[in-house]
Design an enzyme around this catalytic site. Structure first.
Site, PDB file in Angstrom:
ATOM      1  CB  SER A 137     -16.689 -15.227 -22.393  1.00 54.86           C
ATOM      2  OG  SER A 137     -16.368 -16.001 -21.676  1.00 54.86           O
ATOM      3  CG  ASP A 146     -24.573 -16.809 -22.680  1.00 56.93           C
ATOM      4  OD1 ASP A 146     -24.435 -16.187 -23.521  1.00 56.93           O
ATOM      5  OD2 ASP A 146     -25.532 -17.194 -21.566  1.00 56.93           O
TER       6      ASP A 146
END
Ligand code: GRF
Length: 201
Positions: A137, A146
């Protein structure tokens, strides 16, 4: 108007940096790399940047308080007139100060399909959890780990005979592809952020 200027932050090997640098060199990313900064004096990526003739700066983080450190990095990025910051294996959380200075202009790559498996050793986490599909990602960076809005993801299958190394290598090939895609999306300005969603316009 000149080319947009990228600032790359790394702590280690620097393969994502190299993928971006290759695409910049080929003209596949319409930008220039203004500076590569490492917090780790021994990062291989720093040497790779110097080898390419790019401005490479080590700002050691050891023993420094987070915001004190971040102020040094932000000052260097501003001095180099960086428009977009790309974290590429930069093993530090950013302070609120850093985020505020580059609001919606900091990207990170994570080797899992977020929000699954944040944090360290995401590939090992995925393997041990037994998922059949994982991936990577590219997301905007906020104050949390994150966690920011996701720009691009790629799925990767987990095979029965995978080890952490074989799985990581398969994910890494996709990382190198989608990081450039995400950088180009941000540079194009053809998106808007609605809550957590990054929508192409
Ligand atoms: C990559 O797996 C990236 O997803 C993670 O750290 C690793 C960095 O690898 N954030 P490299 O230094 O780009 O080779």
């Amino acid at each position: 108007m000149g080319m947009k200027r990228l600032g790359i932050l790394l702590s280690g090997r620097g393969s994502n940096f190299e993928a971006i640098a290759d695409n910049v060199a080929k003209g596949a990313i319409p930008a220039e790399i203004a500076v590569v900064i490492s917090n780790n004096p021994h990062a291989a990526g720093l040497e790779k940047a110097r080898h390419r003739g790019l401005p490479a700066v080590c700002i050691p983080s050891k023993g420094m308080e987070r915001e004190v450190y971040d102020r040094l990095v932000v000052a260097e990025l501003q001095r180099r007139q960086v428009d977009l910051v790309c974290l590429a294996g930069f093993m530090r959380l950013l302070s609120a100060y850093f985020i505020q200075q580059f609001r919606d202009r900091i990207l990170n790559i994570h080797p899992a399909l977020l929000p699954a498996f944040p944090g360290l050793e995401a590939q090992r986490q995925a393997l041990e959890h037994g998922v059949k599909i994982t991936g990577c990602s590219v997301h905007f960076v906020d104050e949390y780990l994150d966690a920011g809005p996701i720009l691009v993801q790629a799925a990767v299958e987990v095979r029965d005979d995978d080890t952490v190394d074989t799985l990581s290598a398969r994910i890494l090939a996709q990382e190198h592809r989608i990081y450039t895609e995400a950088v180009n999306l941000v540079l194009s300005e053809r998106f808007r952020i609605e809550g957590r969603r990054v929508i192409r316009t």
